[in-house]
Design a protein around this motif. Structure first.
Motif, PDB file in Angstrom:
ATOM      1  N   SER A 202       0.821  -1.202   0.000  1.00 36.14           N
ATOM      2  CA  SER A 202       0.000   0.000   0.000  1.00 36.14           C
ATOM      3  C   SER A 202       0.859   1.257   0.000  1.00 36.14           C
ATOM      4  N   THR A 203       0.435   2.225  -0.776  1.00 34.17           N
ATOM      5  CA  THR A 203       1.132   3.515  -0.785  1.00 34.17           C
ATOM      6  C   THR A 203       0.942   4.261   0.541  1.00 34.17           C
ATOM      7  N   ALA A 204       0.080   3.747   1.402  1.00 31.52           N
ATOM      8  CA  ALA A 204      -0.071   4.338   2.732  1.00 31.52           C
ATOM      9  C   ALA A 204       1.159   4.055   3.597  1.00 31.52           C
ATOM     10  N   HIS A 205       1.959   3.078   3.191  1.00 31.88           N
ATOM     11  CA  HIS A 205       3.182   2.749   3.914  1.00 31.88           C
ATOM     12  C   HIS A 205       4.383   3.403   3.228  1.00 31.88           C
ATOM     13  N   THR A 206       5.442   3.572   3.990  1.00 30.98           N
ATOM     14  CA  THR A 206       6.666   4.118   3.407  1.00 30.98           C
ATOM     15  C   THR A 206       7.264   3.099   2.439  1.00 30.98           C
ATOM     16  N   ASP A 207       8.129   3.577   1.564  1.00 30.56           N
ATOM     17  CA  ASP A 207       8.811   2.652   0.655  1.00 30.56           C
ATOM     18  C   ASP A 207       9.574   1.600   1.453  1.00 30.56           C
ATOM     19  N   ALA A 208      10.248   2.002   2.502  1.00 32.01           N
ATOM     20  CA  ALA A 208      11.027   1.057   3.314  1.00 32.01           C
ATOM     21  C   ALA A 208      10.129  -0.042   3.886  1.00 32.01           C
ATOM     22  N   GLN A 209       8.933   0.335   4.345  1.00 35.17           N
ATOM     23  CA  GLN A 209       8.000  -0.662   4.870  1.00 35.17           C
ATOM     24  C   GLN A 209       7.525  -1.605   3.762  1.00 35.17           C
ATOM     25  N   ARG A 210       7.243  -1.053   2.602  1.00 31.00           N
ATOM     26  CA  ARG A 210       6.794  -1.878   1.481  1.00 31.00           C
ATOM     27  C   ARG A 210       7.886  -2.872   1.081  1.00 31.00           C
ATOM     28  N   TYR A 211       9.120  -2.398   1.010  1.00 29.30           N
ATOM     29  CA  TYR A 211      10.220  -3.283   0.604  1.00 29.30           C
ATOM     30  C   TYR A 211      10.487  -4.360   1.655  1.00 29.30           C
ATOM     31  N   ALA A 212      10.336  -4.000   2.929  1.00 27.23           N
ATOM     32  CA  ALA A 212      10.505  -4.997   3.989  1.00 27.23           C
ATOM     33  C   ALA A 212       9.450  -6.093   3.862  1.00 27.23           C
ATOM     34  N   TYR A 213       8.235  -5.711   3.554  1.00 24.65           N
ATOM     35  CA  TYR A 213       7.142  -6.665   3.371  1.00 24.65           C
ATOM     36  C   TYR A 213       7.417  -7.562   2.165  1.00 24.65           C
ATOM     37  N   ILE A 214       7.889  -6.974   1.076  1.00 28.03           N
ATOM     38  CA  ILE A 214       8.216  -7.742  -0.130  1.00 28.03           C
ATOM     39  C   ILE A 214       9.348  -8.725   0.168  1.00 28.03           C
ATOM     40  N   GLU A 215      10.362  -8.269   0.884  1.00 29.92           N
ATOM     41  CA  GLU A 215      11.468  -9.167   1.233  1.00 29.92           C
ATOM     42  C   GLU A 215      10.975 -10.317   2.107  1.00 29.92           C
ATOM     43  N   ALA A 216      10.136 -10.012   3.094  1.00 29.99           N
ATOM     44  CA  ALA A 216       9.594 -11.062   3.972  1.00 29.99           C
ATOM     45  C   ALA A 216       8.759 -12.067   3.179  1.00 29.99           C
ATOM     46  N   PHE A 217       7.967 -11.576   2.242  1.00 26.84           N
ATOM     47  CA  PHE A 217       7.170 -12.431   1.367  1.00 26.84           C
ATOM     48  C   PHE A 217       8.080 -13.374   0.579  1.00 26.84           C
ATOM     49  N   ALA A 218       9.134 -12.826  -0.008  1.00 27.93           N
ATOM     50  CA  ALA A 218      10.059 -13.655  -0.793  1.00 27.93           C
ATOM     51  C   ALA A 218      10.773 -14.669   0.093  1.00 27.93           C
ATOM     52  N   VAL A 219      11.207 -14.257   1.280  1.00 23.40           N
ATOM     53  CA  VAL A 219      11.865 -15.180   2.211  1.00 23.40           C
ATOM     54  C   VAL A 219      10.930 -16.336   2.546  1.00 23.40           C
ATOM     55  N   LYS A 220       9.677 -16.039   2.811  1.00 18.33           N
ATOM     56  CA  LYS A 220       8.703 -17.082   3.155  1.00 18.33           C
ATOM     57  C   LYS A 220       8.582 -18.107   2.028  1.00 18.33           C
ATOM     58  N   VAL A 221       8.447 -17.634   0.803  1.00 17.31           N
ATOM     59  CA  VAL A 221       8.313 -18.545  -0.341  1.00 17.31           C
ATOM     60  C   VAL A 221       9.577 -19.373  -0.515  1.00 17.31           C
ATOM     61  N   ILE A 222      10.731 -18.730  -0.465  1.00 22.30           N
ATOM     62  CA  ILE A 222      12.003 -19.436  -0.635  1.00 22.30           C
ATOM     63  C   ILE A 222      12.173 -20.482   0.459  1.00 22.30           C
ATOM     64  N   HIS A 223      11.887 -20.101   1.686  1.00 22.06           N
ATOM     65  CA  HIS A 223      12.048 -20.999   2.830  1.00 22.06           C
ATOM     66  C   HIS A 223      11.102 -22.202   2.752  1.00 22.06           C
ATOM     67  N   GLU A 224       9.861 -21.952   2.400  1.00 23.06           N
ATOM     68  CA  GLU A 224       8.851 -23.016   2.417  1.00 23.06           C
ATOM     69  C   GLU A 224       8.830 -23.889   1.168  1.00 23.06           C
ATOM     70  N   HIS A 225       9.327 -23.385   0.044  1.00 22.69           N
ATOM     71  CA  HIS A 225       9.159 -24.122  -1.213  1.00 22.69           C
ATOM     72  C   HIS A 225      10.461 -24.490  -1.906  1.00 22.69           C
ATOM     73  N   GLY A 226      11.599 -24.130  -1.320  1.00 26.26           N
ATOM     74  CA  GLY A 226      12.889 -24.493  -1.910  1.00 26.26           C
ATOM     75  C   GLY A 226      13.229 -25.933  -1.609  1.00 26.26           C
ATOM     76  N   PRO A 227      14.332 -26.420  -2.092  1.00 24.67           N
ATOM     77  CA  PRO A 227      15.349 -25.705  -2.859  1.00 24.67           C
ATOM     78  C   PRO A 227      14.956 -25.549  -4.329  1.00 24.67           C
ATOM     79  N   PHE A 228      15.671 -24.640  -5.003  1.00 19.28           N
ATOM     80  CA  PHE A 228      15.398 -24.332  -6.406  1.00 19.28           C
ATOM     81  C   PHE A 228      16.642 -24.571  -7.254  1.00 19.28           C
ATOM     82  N   ASP A 229      16.404 -24.979  -8.469  1.00 17.43           N
ATOM     83  CA  ASP A 229      17.486 -25.164  -9.435  1.00 17.43           C
ATOM     84  C   ASP A 229      17.694 -23.906 -10.273  1.00 17.43           C
TER      85      ASP A 229
END
Length: 168
Positions: A41-68
């Motif tokens: 949401s644009t209601a959040h700062t860019d830093a907050q948005r990027y932290a959320y995106i990073e956490a989302f990616a970490v969750k997917v990588i952690h739960e669904h890896g390993p990847f080739d």
């Protein structure tokens, strides 16, 4: 050949897909193992948005890896300076998540490559890409994507497989 592919459609509302490629006696089978997206949401700062995106990616990588293979759609510039900045911020957030697990993006596919792979046309609209992804993977009619970002992420993975000659 069994390969697990992690594909991203990166924006401030990123989509991600995990595809598994198996070589069977009957031929190559591509299975969608996971697909997801988030909205920031644009209601959040860019830093907050990027932290959320990073956490989302970490969750997917952690739960669904390993990847080739790790992929993303190529991006050079947005509609304006601000949209370009936010997409590159999202890229950096996802790269940070990948680096935590020792992954790097190994291929970037152009938007026209992705559209053509999914639909047969490099100028396809979002609905055509989604329809092509459904058909290519044999997804049931009641399967729904939460967003275009999800079907686009799947299309990124399919485009890579076509480019590499794994799929025709």
């Amino acid at each position: 050949m069994n390969k697990r592919i992690l594909a991203f459609d990166i924006s401030t509302n990123p989509g991600v897909a995990v595809l598994e490629v198996k070589k069977l006696k009957s031929g190559i089978k591509v299975e969608l193992k996971h697909v997801d997206s988030i909205k920031t949401s644009t209601a959040h700062t860019d830093a907050q948005r990027y932290a959320y995106i990073e956490a989302f990616a970490v969750k997917v990588i952690h739960e669904h890896g390993p990847f080739d293979v790790v992929l993303r759609e190529h991006f050079t510039k947005g509609r304006n300076k601000r949209s370009t900045q936010t997409v590159f911020g999202a890229w950096a957030a996802i790269d940070a998540a990948l680096n935590k697990y020792g992954y790097e993006v190994v291929a970037e596919l152009t938007p026209s490559e992705v559209k053509k792979a999914a639909s047969g046309s490099g100028n396809a609209d979002k609905a055509e890409v989604e329809a092509g992804v459904r058909k290519r993977l044999g997804l049931p009619d009641d399967f729904t994507f939460k967003s275009d970002d999800e079907s686009d992420a799947v299309a990124v993975g399919l485009a890579y497989l076509i480019k590499k000659g794994v799929l025709a």
